[in-house]
Design a protein around this motif. Structure first.
Motif, PDB file in Angstrom:
ATOM      1  N   GLU A 147       3.759   8.056   6.207  1.00 17.27           N
ATOM      2  CA  GLU A 147       3.005   7.794   5.163  1.00 17.27           C
ATOM      3  C   GLU A 147       3.650   7.073   4.237  1.00 17.27           C
ATOM      4  O   GLU A 147       3.271   6.172   3.543  1.00 17.27           O
ATOM      5  N   PRO A 148       4.701   7.809   3.819  1.00 18.64           N
ATOM      6  CA  PRO A 148       5.576   7.142   2.907  1.00 18.64           C
ATOM      7  C   PRO A 148       6.206   5.898   3.105  1.00 18.64           C
ATOM      8  O   PRO A 148       6.316   4.874   1.949  1.00 18.64           O
ATOM      9  N   LEU A 149       6.017   5.358   4.231  1.00 14.14           N
ATOM     10  CA  LEU A 149       6.543   3.907   4.515  1.00 14.14           C
ATOM     11  C   LEU A 149       5.556   2.869   4.643  1.00 14.14           C
ATOM     12  O   LEU A 149       5.691   1.674   4.995  1.00 14.14           O
ATOM     13  N   LEU A 150       4.244   3.318   4.732  1.00 16.60           N
ATOM     14  CA  LEU A 150       3.084   2.284   4.797  1.00 16.60           C
ATOM     15  C   LEU A 150       2.771   1.662   3.375  1.00 16.60           C
ATOM     16  O   LEU A 150       2.965   2.512   2.313  1.00 16.60           O
ATOM     17  N   PRO A 151       2.480   0.632   3.583  1.00 24.17           N
ATOM     18  CA  PRO A 151       1.664  -0.146   2.251  1.00 24.17           C
ATOM     19  C   PRO A 151       0.856   0.786   1.259  1.00 24.17           C
ATOM     20  O   PRO A 151       0.028   1.460   1.956  1.00 24.17           O
ATOM     21  N   ARG A 186      -6.105  -2.566  -7.141  1.00 21.96           N
ATOM     22  CA  ARG A 186      -7.084  -3.360  -7.704  1.00 21.96           C
ATOM     23  C   ARG A 186      -7.845  -3.420  -6.270  1.00 21.96           C
ATOM     24  O   ARG A 186      -7.431  -3.379  -5.285  1.00 21.96           O
ATOM     25  N   GLY A 187      -9.082  -3.928  -6.551  1.00 21.85           N
ATOM     26  CA  GLY A 187      -9.841  -3.791  -5.348  1.00 21.85           C
ATOM     27  C   GLY A 187     -10.561  -2.505  -4.865  1.00 21.85           C
ATOM     28  O   GLY A 187     -10.124  -1.556  -5.508  1.00 21.85           O
ATOM     29  N   ARG A 188     -11.369  -2.481  -3.794  1.00 27.42           N
ATOM     30  CA  ARG A 188     -12.008  -1.168  -3.310  1.00 27.42           C
ATOM     31  C   ARG A 188     -10.797  -0.304  -2.627  1.00 27.42           C
ATOM     32  O   ARG A 188     -10.042  -0.866  -2.228  1.00 27.42           O
ATOM     33  N   PRO A 189     -10.828   1.332  -2.762  1.00 28.43           N
ATOM     34  CA  PRO A 189      -9.980   1.765  -2.078  1.00 28.43           C
ATOM     35  C   PRO A 189      -9.868   1.522  -0.451  1.00 28.43           C
ATOM     36  O   PRO A 189     -10.820   1.193   0.232  1.00 28.43           O
ATOM     37  N   TRP A 190      -8.720   1.905  -0.129  1.00 29.14           N
ATOM     38  CA  TRP A 190      -8.421   1.431   1.401  1.00 29.14           C
ATOM     39  C   TRP A 190      -8.933   2.827   2.272  1.00 29.14           C
ATOM     40  O   TRP A 190      -8.952   4.023   1.551  1.00 29.14           O
ATOM     41  N   ARG A 191      -9.440   2.397   3.454  1.00 29.27           N
ATOM     42  CA  ARG A 191      -9.703   3.588   4.393  1.00 29.27           C
ATOM     43  C   ARG A 191      -8.743   4.422   4.557  1.00 29.27           C
ATOM     44  O   ARG A 191      -7.468   3.857   4.742  1.00 29.27           O
ATOM     45  N   ASP A 192      -8.598   5.536   4.825  1.00 26.76           N
ATOM     46  CA  ASP A 192      -7.422   6.577   5.089  1.00 26.76           C
ATOM     47  C   ASP A 192      -6.641   5.773   6.390  1.00 26.76           C
ATOM     48  O   ASP A 192      -7.250   5.678   7.199  1.00 26.76           O
ATOM     49  N   HIS A 193      -5.287   5.890   5.855  1.00 23.21           N
ATOM     50  CA  HIS A 193      -4.538   5.583   6.749  1.00 23.21           C
ATOM     51  C   HIS A 193      -4.524   6.180   8.218  1.00 23.21           C
ATOM     52  O   HIS A 193      -4.250   5.536   9.173  1.00 23.21           O
ATOM     53  N   ARG A 194      -4.472   7.623   8.098  1.00 20.01           N
ATOM     54  CA  ARG A 194      -4.403   8.353   9.388  1.00 20.01           C
ATOM     55  C   ARG A 194      -5.711   7.781  10.251  1.00 20.01           C
ATOM     56  O   ARG A 194      -5.465   7.736  11.599  1.00 20.01           O
ATOM     57  N   GLN A 195      -6.819   7.852   9.720  1.00 17.34           N
ATOM     58  CA  GLN A 195      -8.123   7.255  10.420  1.00 17.34           C
ATOM     59  C   GLN A 195      -7.897   6.081  11.075  1.00 17.34           C
ATOM     60  O   GLN A 195      -8.306   5.884  12.322  1.00 17.34           O
ATOM     61  N   VAL A 196      -7.305   5.056  10.415  1.00 19.91           N
ATOM     62  CA  VAL A 196      -7.090   3.696  11.084  1.00 19.91           C
ATOM     63  C   VAL A 196      -6.026   3.928  12.117  1.00 19.91           C
ATOM     64  O   VAL A 196      -6.170   3.282  13.173  1.00 19.91           O
TER      65      VAL A 196
END
Length: 282
Positions: free
Chosen positions: A2-6, A11-21
């Motif tokens: 997680e700390p290494l992910l963008p 700005r913009g809409r919140p991203w969907r959870d990284h783990r789910q994706v």
């Protein structure tokens, strides 16, 4: 990871959870299902695909793989007796049809010359195929990879596979790019490859082809001495075959469905990352 992910810039809409994706990506990689058949629990398939494509374009997947390589090398776990080989994977008809943006110039992958063909598809008696060339460490974990059409000779891609071995240091210093030894089968037995390894100070364990042995003996003294070859060391060459077997447990790797070579290669990188993480968890 997680700390290494963008991260979002606010700005913009919140991203969907990284783990789910990421779970959705791994499910698709394992099952070889079409993107549109992604289960709803992973969110909209468009979101998962766009995240996968975006992180391929900005090299996020490659950076994650590099991070675990650096971590293992820093504690001395990477074994620098490297084995090189390739495997031919069949391509589904859905993989055909992408425009060739590379040709013999410089393609999107950044390569130049005859291997710059962006689709990385070749046609033979078995149909459309893609060849994955790997260099793995002594534990059978990928250090570098190159995609070519399935009808490309292994020796043609050897120099590029070797050039892509690059593990940065955890502290200061130049990245490590030179293995202690390279193991390869008879497909890599050529004067050019042996000269390349000798020039870089890399020991080679590559058996001679039968025709090369016969030609050397026919020439007598002019044929020179046979290259050094250690059968005991060569037994470790099968680590690359075991790596291919583990990668092909991901069915989207065993059969190519992606039109773009960059997308297919990103899948190989993600599967390789999983192999490194599994090894680290032992």
């Amino acid at each position: 990871m997680e700390p290494l992910l963008p991260q979002m810039d606010g700005r913009g809409r919140p991203w969907r959870d990284h783990r789910q994706v990421v779970n959705g990506l791994l499910w698709r990689l394992r099952t070889r299902a079409p993107w549109r058949d992604l289960p709803e629990r992973y969110g909209p398939w468009q979101t998962v695909y766009e995240r996968f494509a975006r992180w391929e374009a900005d090299s996020t997947w490659a950076k994650l793989l590099e991070h675990v390589q650096v971590r293992d090398d820093a504690v001395g776990r990477v074994e620098w007796t490297v084995a090189v080989d390739s495997t031919v994977n069949g391509a589904h008809q859905h993989a055909a049809g992408a425009r060739k943006r590379g040709g013999h110039g410089r393609g999107r992958t950044g390569r130049s010359g005859p291997l710059a063909d962006a689709p990385a598809l070749g046609r033979s008696r078995g149909g459309l195929t893609t060849k994955v060339h790997l260099a793995v460490d002594g534990r059978g974990l990928p250090l570098s990879m190159v995609l070519t059409p399935g009808n490309v000779n292994d020796a043609t891609a050897f120099a590029e596979v070797l050039d892509k071995i690059r593990t940065p240091r955890a502290g200061t210093g130049r990245p490590r790019t030179t293995p202690d030894r390279v193991l390869g089968d008879k497909a890599y037995s050529s004067r050019a490859i042996r000269h390349l390894l000798r020039r870089r100070g890399i020991a080679a364990t590559i058996p001679e082809r039968r025709d090369q042995v016969a030609n050397r003996r026919r020439r007598g003294r002019l044929g020179g001495r046979p290259p050094a070859f250690d059968k005991e060391i060569y037994r470790d060459c099968n680590v690359v075959e075991r790596c291919f077997a583990r990668l092909k447990q991901f069915r989207a790797i065993a059969t190519r469905f992606d039109k773009l070579a960059d997308r297919y290669r990103a899948g190989v990188v993600l599967a390789s990352l999983i192999l490194w993480l599994r090894e680290a968890a032992r």
